[in-house]
Structure formats: C-alpha cells, structure tokens
Design an enzyme around this catalytic site. Sequence first.
Site, PDB file in Angstrom:
ATOM      1  N   ARG A   1      39.664  38.546  42.017  1.00 13.19           N
ATOM      2  CA  ARG A   1      39.489  37.998  43.436  1.00 13.19           C
ATOM      3  C   ARG A   1      40.435  37.181  43.133  1.00 13.19           C
ATOM      4  O   ARG A   1      40.514  36.731  42.083  1.00 13.19           O
ATOM      5  CB  ARG A   1      38.444  37.167  44.051  1.00 13.19           C
TER       6      ARG A   1
ATOM      7  N   GLU B   1      44.587  35.745  52.199  1.00  6.69           N
ATOM      8  CA  GLU B   1      45.056  36.987  51.856  1.00  6.69           C
ATOM      9  C   GLU B   1      45.206  37.473  53.679  1.00  6.69           C
ATOM     10  O   GLU B   1      43.715  37.382  53.959  1.00  6.69           O
ATOM     11  CB  GLU B   1      43.808  38.403  51.241  1.00  6.69           C
TER      12      GLU B   1
ATOM     13  N   HIS C   1      46.481  44.273  47.630  1.00  2.00           N
ATOM     14  CA  HIS C   1      44.948  44.192  47.570  1.00  2.00           C
ATOM     15  C   HIS C   1      44.464  45.189  47.674  1.00  2.00           C
ATOM     16  O   HIS C   1      43.567  46.385  48.400  1.00  2.00           O
ATOM     17  CB  HIS C   1      44.204  43.867  48.111  1.00  2.00           C
TER      18      HIS C   1
END
Length: 330
Positions: free
Chosen positions: A239, A268, A287
């Site tokens: 994360r 993000e 991601h």
Amino acid sequence: MSESTESTVSTVSTVLVLGSDPPPKLDRLTGRAQVIYADDASLAGLLPSADVLLAWDFTSDAIRDAWPSEGPRPQWVHTASAGVDRLLCPALIADDTLVTNARGVFEQPIAEYVAGLVIAMAKDFYGSWELQRQRRWQHRETLRVAGSRAVVVGSGPIGRAIGITLQALGITVDLVGRRERSPDPEFGLVHAGDALNGLLPAADWVVCAAPLTEATRGLFGKDAFARMKPQARFINIGRGPLVVEKDLVAALGGWRIAAAALDVFEQEPLTSDSPLWDVPHLIISPHMSGDTLGWRDALAEQFQDNFDQWSAGEPLSNLVDKHLGYVPVR
C-alpha cells in the site's frame, strides 16, 4: 448493527455492488439474489436495504464514509482486493458484520511481477532500452540474482508467494511478519517485525508486501532507507502509505539506495505533475502488479463461491480479523 449471522438467509437476498466499471459477472446469482449497483454518492442511501455488500470498486473510500450513518447494515461485506484499509472504520469494526477479502487471486501474479522487477533491475533492462532508443552500443556488466539476499516484509499469502518465487531464482529470503514463527515449512523462520532493522543492512532486495495498519503506516521512511546498503533495491507492492515518499525520493537522489520500484502510492492515481515521475532510478507502475488477463472474472467467481457458502449458512472463506486488518494465518 447487522442481524446475527446465525439468522436464516432469505431465498432471494439483496446484493449491493459498489462500482460497475466494468460490472462484475454475477450470473450464478440469477434467481437467488437481487443485484443492485451503487456509486459513491448513492451508497449511504442503499446500505440499509442490502444483505451483502460487494466492494467491486476497491479504490473507493465510500464504505468507510457511509457506514457510520443510520439504518441497518449488511450482514457481510466482501472486497475485491487483498487489502481492507479502504473500507474499515471504527463503526464497521465494532459491528457484527463479517468482512472477507480477495485472498487467493493476486498472490502469484504479484510474485511474478516482483520477480520481473528484480530481474529487470539486476540486468539493467531499463538501461538497455534507453541505449537502444539512443542507438548506442554500450557494453555493461550486470548483477547476478542467484546468491543475493532479499527481505520480504509481510508474511501473508502475497509475501509468502513473493518469497517462494524469489527463492526459485536462487535468492536467500528473510520473511518478516507481525510475530516470529518457527519452524516454517518454506522459510525455516518467519522473523518478527522488530527484527526488520537488523535485517535491512544485509539485503540486496527489500520488498514491502505488508498490510496497511496503524502499526505499519510509514514503515519505510528515512530511518529504514538509511539502514539499507547503497546497492539495495526497494520494491513496494503493498500500500502506498507504507512508504514515506519524500524520504524515498531523498534516498534515491542521494544515492543512499541504488533503485526502487513503486506500484502503489500515497495518492492514486498519480497526477501528471507529481515529482515522482522524474525521480532517477525509480520505476513507476499504476497499481497493476496483480492485474492479469481474466482477473476480474476470477474475483467475481471467488465472490460467488463465497456467496454459496453464505447462503448455505457455512463459514465464509477469507474472513478478515477486523481488528488486525487482514486474514490471520492459521
């Protein structure tokens, strides 16, 4: 407060899905459940009508924001992600609602992604691509992967899959979890979290695969990077908030570590004006480390398998300990 999980599940349940871009394939629920969709704005108003909530958009904070409002709550929440930090809040933790995650879908794809990064860094593929673009023939020597050492932080299924895959490349792996476990079938010993500082100075590769909790937030900051040797490479697929990004930028800019790769970020999506794009020796990916062809279908099948168990009154798979923030190792 949700109803007791021992209560009889109605023949036709209401499944509320947060996110529909693209919608999950839930064909097996036809005739068994009413499936309705919500976005961030409509979630709070629809929560009281739901028996089950599927967090299909696992990047949303809407569940955490909406849960404390008034009305009944779903008996079960499933998130289509390995991490549950985007949905847990004090009200949900205190409630008797069950929470499950997508454990089992992302482990090997992420492990392959990390192994690819390790090989790419060791063999300087980025340098080769850049020299090819410049039409320059420049011979270099690269690193051997076999015989190097990695510290993998996070001893859950993703961290374990990463460690096993790196071992197959001839890398010695120190796996770090919340507490020490010995003997371990693959690693001999799983180190406790307080052993991390002592392991970092010997690591050629440091891989962060830990869950995001209050204890792990900012785990990799100035002190951690200072403990690594100048030849070390750092990879984060866990994360974003596990890493203090400004400290990583300083470590790379000052050559305190050799290179890094980030697949997750504090914010993000990463904006086009983020300074991270221009940091030397930093590989950025959006991601995507666990997202292989067919991954959404696998997530939908996993949810429907769990729905079968829930409908039959059987224990759910991948049950999260809401106080720990992850599925405990059994």
